[in-house]
Design a protein around this motif. Structure first.
Motif, short mmCIF file in Angstrom:
data_model
loop_
_atom_site.label_atom_id
_atom_site.label_comp_id
_atom_site.label_asym_id
_atom_site.label_seq_id
_atom_site.Cartn_x
_atom_site.Cartn_y
_atom_site.Cartn_z
N THR A 1 34.84 42.26 51.29
CA THR A 1 35.45 41.73 50.07
C THR A 1 34.39 41.27 49.09
N HIS A 2 33.30 40.72 49.63
CA HIS A 2 32.14 40.33 48.82
C HIS A 2 30.97 40.12 49.75
N LEU A 3 29.79 39.91 49.16
CA LEU A 3 28.57 40.00 49.96
C LEU A 3 27.93 38.65 50.20
N HIS A 4 28.73 37.67 50.57
CA HIS A 4 28.15 36.40 51.02
C HIS A 4 27.84 36.51 52.51
N SER A 5 26.86 35.68 52.93
CA SER A 5 26.33 35.84 54.29
C SER A 5 27.38 35.56 55.36
N ASP A 6 28.43 34.82 55.02
CA ASP A 6 29.48 34.55 56.01
C ASP A 6 30.52 35.68 56.06
N HIS A 7 30.39 36.65 55.17
CA HIS A 7 31.35 37.78 55.14
C HIS A 7 30.70 39.10 55.54
N CYS A 8 29.39 39.23 55.31
CA CYS A 8 28.75 40.53 55.61
C CYS A 8 27.61 40.38 56.61
N GLY B 1 34.71 35.14 39.88
CA GLY B 1 34.89 33.69 39.84
C GLY B 1 33.98 33.09 40.90
N HIS B 2 34.46 33.02 42.12
CA HIS B 2 33.61 32.59 43.25
C HIS B 2 32.38 33.48 43.35
N ASP B 3 32.59 34.77 43.20
CA ASP B 3 31.50 35.75 43.22
C ASP B 3 31.85 36.82 42.17
N GLY C 1 39.86 37.30 50.54
CA GLY C 1 38.46 36.83 50.59
C GLY C 1 38.37 35.35 50.25
N ASP C 2 37.42 35.00 49.38
CA ASP C 2 37.27 33.59 48.99
C ASP C 2 37.84 33.33 47.60
N ALA C 3 38.62 34.30 47.07
CA ALA C 3 39.23 34.11 45.75
C ALA C 3 40.44 33.19 45.81
ZN LIG Z 1 32.11 33.72 49.62
#
Ligand SMILES: [Zn+2]
Length: 309
Positions: free
Chosen positions: A65-72, A143-145, A162-164
């Motif tokens: 969903t996005h490339l933050h370290s807790d997601h990828c 927004g968040h990313d 995701g985190d949206a």
């Molecule tokens: Zn995130």
């Protein structure tokens, strides 16, 4: 809440995002699909949980969903464990992944770890994805990313957000911390979600939920507060960064936490904006935030060592 049996959500907490497994029940869609792979420190656990959930069925694809370290962060380990599974990332982050630009990806400015991986394809907002037996609309959710997407299965009303959008809020608004506007994008993403006939939200953190209207109302209330007092958002975000760092490290001598703060350029930038009136240096401010987090029970300090609580 009960989900359809072709969807498995492994709820993982805050250091690691949830893993959404879309099964390929008819064995005609090229294998199951994993949406988001959690943090690299939990990679072995993620692989074990996925093996159990797949029960011998093949994994065909990883989508973020996005490339933050807790997601990828688990992308590399999961791909390797299941025979070189291809990884598709939001189009806005594709080039940064391919050259592994840790500044553009945001890992270096906040001193976070992520294991390198390569992407095969781009997940393009406005496009569609066939994942399992379901057709998903890819919807931009900045927004968040700025490059984040949400996935919506309109036939069944399932939103992977995701985190949206969480049941209670949304992820901190990184562009605002970098001096770029971000709150309008959060509002637009919430408006876009409101237009969809959503029955079930599978968020990046926390269990799936059905009360979309309630979640949107809570998210908007939070956004209104941030807009009214952007410095409050910045102070809150600095605390989130300290807490996240300790979740990564589990425990660390205070002096190393302060060294991390000094070296994390985004933390330093937030200190310059809202911390400097309170503390003479990023380290001093980080020490104060550790105290505050310990005071609220989010961290523990024992003999000069800071522990995640
Ligand atoms: Zn995130």
């Amino acid at each position: 809440m009960r989900l359809p049996d072709d969807l498995t959500v492994l709820v993982r907490g805050w250091l690691s995002s949830n893993n959404v497994l879309i099964h390929d029940r008819d064995d005609d869609a090229g294998g199951a699909v994993l949406v988001d792979s959690s943090h690299c420190t939990h990679a072995a656990q993620t692989v074990a949980l996925l093996r159990q959930a797949l029960a011998g069925a093949p994994l065909g694809r990883i989508v973020n969903t996005h490339l933050h370290s807790d997601h990828c962060g688990g992308n590399a380990a999961v791909s390797e464990a299941f025979g070189g599974v291809p990884i598709d990332v939001p189009s806005g982050g594709f080039d940064a992944v391919q050259r592994w630009d840790e500044d553009a990806l945001g890992f270096r400015p906040i001193g976070q770890r992520c294991v390198r991986f390569s992407a095969r394809g781009r997940v393009v907002p406005g496009g569609r994805l066939r994942l399992g037996a379901r057709e998903w609309e890819v919807i931009a959710a900045p927004g968040h990313d700025p490059d984040a997407v949400v996935l919506f299965d309109s036939a069944h009303g399932v939103l992977i957000s995701g985190d949206a959008l969480w049941e209670n809020g949304f992820g901190i608004v990184f562009p605002e911390l970098q001096g770029e506007p971000g709150f309008d994008a959060v509002a637009a993403a919430l408006d876009a979600i409101e237009q969809l006939p959503v029955a079930t939200v599978i968020p990046g953190h926390g269990p799936a939920f059905a009360d979309v209207a309630g979640a949107l109302a809570r998210a908007r209330a939070r956004l209104t507060g941030y807009r009214a007092d952007p410095d409050r958002h910045a102070r809150h975000s600095a605390k989130v960064l300290v807490k996240y760092h300790l979740m990564e490290e589990r425990k660390q001598p205070l002096e190393e936490v302060l060294r991390w703060a000094q070296g994390a350029s985004l933390f330093v930038a937030i200190w310059q904006r809202v911390g400097a009136p309170l503390a003479g240096s990023p380290e001093e401010w980080a020490a104060r935030l550790v105290d505050e987090l310990a005071g609220s029970g989010a961290l523990r300090v024992e003999g000069g060592v800071v522990c995640d609580a």
